[in-house]
Design a protein around this motif. Structure first.
Motif, PDB file in Angstrom:
ATOM      1  N   ARG A 255       0.785  -1.061   0.087  1.00 53.53           N
ATOM      2  CA  ARG A 255      -0.157   0.038  -0.039  1.00 53.53           C
ATOM      3  C   ARG A 255       1.020   1.132  -0.037  1.00 53.53           C
ATOM      4  NH1 ARG A 255      -5.069  -0.196   3.929  1.00 53.53           N
ATOM      5  NH2 ARG A 255      -5.276  -1.930   2.542  1.00 53.53           N
ATOM      6  N   PHE A 256       1.955   1.144   0.849  1.00 55.11           N
ATOM      7  CA  PHE A 256       3.056   2.411   0.838  1.00 55.11           C
ATOM      8  C   PHE A 256       3.311   2.523  -0.692  1.00 55.11           C
ATOM      9  CE2 PHE A 256       3.710   2.070   5.260  1.00 55.11           C
ATOM     10  CZ  PHE A 256       3.783   3.366   5.449  1.00 55.11           C
ATOM     11  N   ARG A 257       3.769   1.339  -1.546  1.00 57.51           N
ATOM     12  CA  ARG A 257       4.330   1.589  -2.835  1.00 57.51           C
ATOM     13  C   ARG A 257       3.155   2.180  -3.689  1.00 57.51           C
ATOM     14  NH1 ARG A 257       7.600  -4.111  -2.521  1.00 57.51           N
ATOM     15  NH2 ARG A 257       9.515  -3.095  -1.741  1.00 57.51           N
ATOM     16  N   ASN A 258       1.986   1.324  -3.719  1.00 59.52           N
ATOM     17  CA  ASN A 258       0.906   1.732  -4.709  1.00 59.52           C
ATOM     18  C   ASN A 258       0.449   3.158  -4.526  1.00 59.52           C
ATOM     19  OD1 ASN A 258       0.945  -0.670  -6.074  1.00 59.52           O
ATOM     20  ND2 ASN A 258      -0.261  -1.739  -4.590  1.00 59.52           N
ATOM     21  N   ASN A 259      -0.011   3.580  -3.166  1.00 60.27           N
ATOM     22  CA  ASN A 259      -0.553   4.820  -3.003  1.00 60.27           C
ATOM     23  C   ASN A 259       0.583   5.817  -2.818  1.00 60.27           C
ATOM     24  OD1 ASN A 259      -2.749   3.104  -2.929  1.00 60.27           O
ATOM     25  ND2 ASN A 259      -2.708   3.237  -0.775  1.00 60.27           N
ATOM     26  N   ASN A 260       1.664   5.778  -2.341  1.00 57.70           N
ATOM     27  CA  ASN A 260       2.521   6.771  -2.072  1.00 57.70           C
ATOM     28  C   ASN A 260       3.872   6.802  -2.705  1.00 57.70           C
ATOM     29  OD1 ASN A 260       0.513   7.357   0.238  1.00 57.70           O
ATOM     30  ND2 ASN A 260       1.817   6.337   1.638  1.00 57.70           N
TER      31      ASN A 260
ATOM     32  N   LEU B 269      11.330  -3.005 -19.214  1.00 58.61           N
ATOM     33  CA  LEU B 269      11.461  -3.048 -18.131  1.00 58.61           C
ATOM     34  C   LEU B 269      10.802  -1.930 -17.220  1.00 58.61           C
ATOM     35  CD1 LEU B 269      12.851  -4.382 -15.358  1.00 58.61           C
ATOM     36  CD2 LEU B 269      14.748  -2.864 -15.928  1.00 58.61           C
ATOM     37  N   ILE B 270      10.775  -0.620 -18.004  1.00 59.87           N
ATOM     38  CA  ILE B 270      10.296   0.453 -17.279  1.00 59.87           C
ATOM     39  C   ILE B 270       8.902   0.361 -17.171  1.00 59.87           C
ATOM     40  CG2 ILE B 270       9.894   2.861 -17.504  1.00 59.87           C
ATOM     41  CD1 ILE B 270      12.875   2.981 -18.611  1.00 59.87           C
ATOM     42  N   GLU B 271       8.128  -0.118 -18.106  1.00 53.40           N
ATOM     43  CA  GLU B 271       6.837  -0.286 -18.255  1.00 53.40           C
ATOM     44  C   GLU B 271       6.259  -1.287 -17.326  1.00 53.40           C
ATOM     45  OE1 GLU B 271       6.184  -1.131 -22.261  1.00 53.40           O
ATOM     46  OE2 GLU B 271       6.138   1.133 -22.882  1.00 53.40           O
ATOM     47  N   ARG B 272       7.015  -2.460 -17.208  1.00 56.62           N
ATOM     48  CA  ARG B 272       6.457  -3.343 -16.128  1.00 56.62           C
ATOM     49  C   ARG B 272       6.808  -2.880 -14.672  1.00 56.62           C
ATOM     50  NH1 ARG B 272       7.873  -9.545 -17.857  1.00 56.62           N
ATOM     51  NH2 ARG B 272       7.148  -9.257 -20.234  1.00 56.62           N
ATOM     52  N   THR B 273       7.804  -2.168 -14.333  1.00 53.63           N
ATOM     53  CA  THR B 273       8.093  -1.697 -13.028  1.00 53.63           C
ATOM     54  C   THR B 273       6.930  -0.498 -12.736  1.00 53.63           C
ATOM     55  OG1 THR B 273       9.495   0.165 -14.045  1.00 53.63           O
ATOM     56  CG2 THR B 273      10.252  -2.069 -12.834  1.00 53.63           C
ATOM     57  N   ARG B 274       6.610   0.314 -13.735  1.00 46.84           N
ATOM     58  CA  ARG B 274       5.220   1.382 -13.475  1.00 46.84           C
ATOM     59  C   ARG B 274       4.128   0.369 -13.395  1.00 46.84           C
ATOM     60  NH1 ARG B 274       7.154   5.512 -17.965  1.00 46.84           N
ATOM     61  NH2 ARG B 274       8.795   6.757 -16.754  1.00 46.84           N
ATOM     62  N   ALA B 275       3.653  -0.493 -13.920  1.00 43.01           N
ATOM     63  CA  ALA B 275       2.586  -1.311 -13.982  1.00 43.01           C
ATOM     64  C   ALA B 275       2.362  -2.214 -12.733  1.00 43.01           C
ATOM     65  CB  ALA B 275       2.196  -2.355 -15.140  1.00 43.01           C
TER      66      ALA B 275
ATOM     67  N   ARG C 132      11.709   0.859  -8.965  1.00 41.78           N
ATOM     68  CA  ARG C 132      11.488   2.507  -9.625  1.00 41.78           C
ATOM     69  C   ARG C 132      12.760   2.679 -10.406  1.00 41.78           C
ATOM     70  NH1 ARG C 132       9.466   5.725  -5.913  1.00 41.78           N
ATOM     71  NH2 ARG C 132      11.528   6.246  -5.023  1.00 41.78           N
ATOM     72  N   VAL C 133      12.783   2.529 -11.830  1.00 47.55           N
ATOM     73  CA  VAL C 133      13.613   3.052 -12.522  1.00 47.55           C
ATOM     74  C   VAL C 133      13.964   4.399 -12.482  1.00 47.55           C
ATOM     75  CG1 VAL C 133      14.738   2.833 -14.797  1.00 47.55           C
ATOM     76  CG2 VAL C 133      13.473   0.930 -13.938  1.00 47.55           C
TER      77      VAL C 133
ATOM     78  N   SER D  92      -5.495 -10.947 -11.393  1.00 46.82           N
ATOM     79  CA  SER D  92      -4.988  -9.861 -12.128  1.00 46.82           C
ATOM     80  C   SER D  92      -5.903  -8.996 -12.920  1.00 46.82           C
ATOM     81  CB  SER D  92      -3.792 -10.656 -13.079  1.00 46.82           C
ATOM     82  OG  SER D  92      -2.931 -11.320 -12.334  1.00 46.82           O
ATOM     83  N   GLY D  93      -6.976  -8.930 -12.888  1.00 44.69           N
ATOM     84  CA  GLY D  93      -7.862  -8.147 -13.388  1.00 44.69           C
ATOM     85  C   GLY D  93      -9.106  -8.830 -14.149  1.00 44.69           C
ATOM     86  N   ARG D  94      -9.118 -10.147 -14.171  1.00 41.26           N
ATOM     87  CA  ARG D  94     -10.449 -10.685 -14.580  1.00 41.26           C
ATOM     88  C   ARG D  94     -10.527 -10.304 -15.881  1.00 41.26           C
ATOM     89  NH1 ARG D  94     -13.998 -10.716  -9.210  1.00 41.26           N
ATOM     90  NH2 ARG D  94     -15.119 -12.540 -10.178  1.00 41.26           N
ATOM     91  N   SER D  95     -12.024 -10.026 -16.008  1.00 49.95           N
ATOM     92  CA  SER D  95     -12.384  -9.439 -17.498  1.00 49.95           C
ATOM     93  C   SER D  95     -11.715  -8.262 -18.167  1.00 49.95           C
ATOM     94  CB  SER D  95     -14.046  -9.250 -17.210  1.00 49.95           C
ATOM     95  OG  SER D  95     -14.587 -10.515 -16.991  1.00 49.95           O
ATOM     96  N   ASP D  96     -10.972  -7.463 -17.318  1.00 54.29           N
ATOM     97  CA  ASP D  96     -10.631  -6.277 -17.265  1.00 54.29           C
ATOM     98  C   ASP D  96      -9.326  -6.457 -18.376  1.00 54.29           C
ATOM     99  OD1 ASP D  96     -12.520  -4.703 -16.321  1.00 54.29           O
ATOM    100  OD2 ASP D  96     -11.612  -4.661 -14.393  1.00 54.29           O
TER     101      ASP D  96
END
Length: 510
Positions: A171-176, A195-201, A208-209, A466-470
């Motif tokens: 939660r620290f990582r995703n929110n802050n 690699l950058i795109e995967r770390t952001r997703a 964090r690159v 990981s998201g199901r139908s999304d």
């Protein structure tokens, strides 16, 4: 384009009563990376939180040990009248020695992946063996309550504690955007961008690159950045940039520049910097227990074992699946009867919906679900193809007019899938596996995608959590193939736990 400098991130505020700043950590290097234009970005955020998080994990494990051992000692004392001090202290000592011995407190596995829980389980298993052997050696044959009671109970308390701490960290990582590891990426612009795109997703992973090195010191299309991250220099300058910038991870991606000799020299140059060298293999989607590094003829070789589609582990999975399905059906039988009654009273139609799906090795079977659509849903489908929102060969609609009112509730919380436990009990499905495809879907499969059919389809899987139908079709395929390649019992347990969370939240279901 993003500003090609590092940003300063604080360690974050207390969350859920846990303050990651309470335990002192190591100070960060006061050095900075230097970009190709001569600018000096601010230094990377401190990684002192790693020591604090590790201290919380160790403290939680010690608390679980003391709590269980103390409670067990008091209970046995009340029942037998004997203190059993040696048994209690010996069991506690065995557990507290086995966990670090099995590297269950190693910083590299804490906070991400199933390996952390595997090491915890392995450490407790070793502790139980040590206690049992000690009882035989010293003639204390009354150690059974400690081996079969206390040690497993420690695991039942320590595991959810670790999971709760992990959720705080994520939660620290995703929110802050805090509690992240500053990463230097070094390779070709294309592989670095991936690699950058995967770390952001997947921010919860904690990478964090913050700087990039390329062969020519140039970014994409002659710019000074890759994916919005500034290029700090050339590949031969990686070690120098790491010393200046205090990066925690050096991620090497594919580039013709990286020969075995240069990678070895880079590993030597990074000694003493505190940076971890991570080399991304060409086999990007193969990980976990199938990858092992060993030395042969003085050469480090990455061994890739074959996927386990048969054998002892698969037998254990089969036993686990059918046992859990039988117990599950027994426990939720009142829920099944209630749902069946609601479906029947909704429109007087049949309770169950049976659909032909493709299982292991391409064999078809009838999958059972609670009916959530009108009786003639299959005939109406042809009229709705123009409104299809599904990816690839899938047919999906967020507001499908064929879904009944009861069906909307069942789909929201995946209750319509509960009868699939009968499929698991019958052996045509598994609790965890790839999504069970329709026959017309498999006809359009490419050879690589057909690998999904090497294992039994599952009620849930990586696609479910990981998201199901999304998810897009490509993402769904990638996750299913990843499961086929990297399956393990520990991964199954993690997926089942995450499925419960995803179902309760109704995320991605329609």
């Amino acid at each position: 384009m993003e500003e090609p400098v590092r940003k300063q991130f604080p360690d974050g505020d207390a969350l859920l009563g846990i303050d990651l700043r309470r335990v002192p950590g190591q100070p960060q290097r006061p050095l900075h990376a230097v970009g190709p234009d001569g600018t000096t970005p601010p230094r990377a955020s401190s990684t002192a939180w790693e020591g604090r998080y590790r201290a919380w994990v160790i403290g939680a494990d010690v608390f679980a040990v003391l709590l269980v051992i103390g409670a067990a000692a008091l209970l046995i004392l009340r029942v037998t009248g004997r203190p059993y001090f040696l048994h209690a202290s010996g069991t506690a000592l065995a557990v507290l020695c086995a966990l670090p011995f099995n590297r269950a407190w190693s910083q590299e596995v804490l906070g991400e992946g199933a390996e952390e829980f595997r090491r915890l389980g392995r450490g407790l298993a070793h502790a139980a063996v040590v206690v049992a052997l000690a009882g035989l050696v010293f003639g204390a044959l009354d150690v059974q309550p400690w081996v079969f009671g206390a040690v497993p109970l420690i695991g039942l308390i320590a595991l959810p504690q670790r999971y709760a701490l992990r959720q705080v960290l994520h939660r620290f990582r995703n929110n802050n955007g805090t509690c992240m590891l500053p990463v230097m990426a070094a390779g070709a612009p294309g592989t670095v961008r991936e690699l950058i795109e995967r770390t952001r997703a997947d921010a919860h992973v904690g990478w964090r690159v913050e700087a990039v090195c390329t062969a020519e010191g140039q970014g994409e299309a002659g710019t000074g950045a890759v994916g919005g991250i500034a290029v700090a220099g050339r590949l031969e300058e990686v070690a120098d940039q790491v010393r200046r910038g205090g990066y925690r991870v050096v991620a090497v991606t594919a580039d013709p520049y990286w020969t075995p000799r240069r990678l070895q020299q880079l590993a030597w140059d990074l000694e003493g910097t505190g940076a971890e060298l991570v080399v991304a293999p060409v086999l990007m989607e193969i990980a976990g227990p199938r990858l092992n590094v060993s030395g042969v003829l003085g050469m480090p070789l990455l061994r890739v074992s074959a996927p386990a589609f048969t054998g002892g582990r698969r037998i254990l999975k089969e036993i686990f699946d059918r046992t859990c399905a039988a117990l599950g059906l027994l426990l939720i039988s009142p829920v099944l009867l209630t749902i069946a009654l609601a479906v029947k009273l909704g429109d007087r139609g049949p309770v169950f919906y049976r659909q032909r799906r493709v299982g292991r090795d391409g064999r078809s079977f009838m999958m059972i679900k609670f009916r959530t659509m009108v009786v003639n849903a299959d005939r109406v489908r042809g009229e709705l193809l123009g409104a299809n929102e599904g990816a690839g060969p899938l047919f999906k609609m967020r507001r499908d007019p064929r879904v009944t009112k009861v069906g909307m509730i069942l789909r929201r919380y995946s209750l319509d899938e509960l009868p699939q436990l009968f499929n698991v009990l019958g052996g045509t499905m598994s609790l965890v596996g790839p999504r069970p495809p329709l026959p017309e879907e498999t006809e359009a499969y490419e050879p690589a995608v057909r690998r999904r059919l090497l294992v039994k389809p599952g009620i849930t899987g990586l696609w479910q959590v990981s998201g199901r139908s999304d998810l897009t079709w490509e993402e769904s395929v990638r996750l299913d193939l990843r499961y086929v390649e990297d399956w393990s019992l520990a991964l199954d347990m993690v997926i089942l736990w995450k499925t419960a969370r995803a179902v309760v939240g109704g995320r991605g279901a329609y």
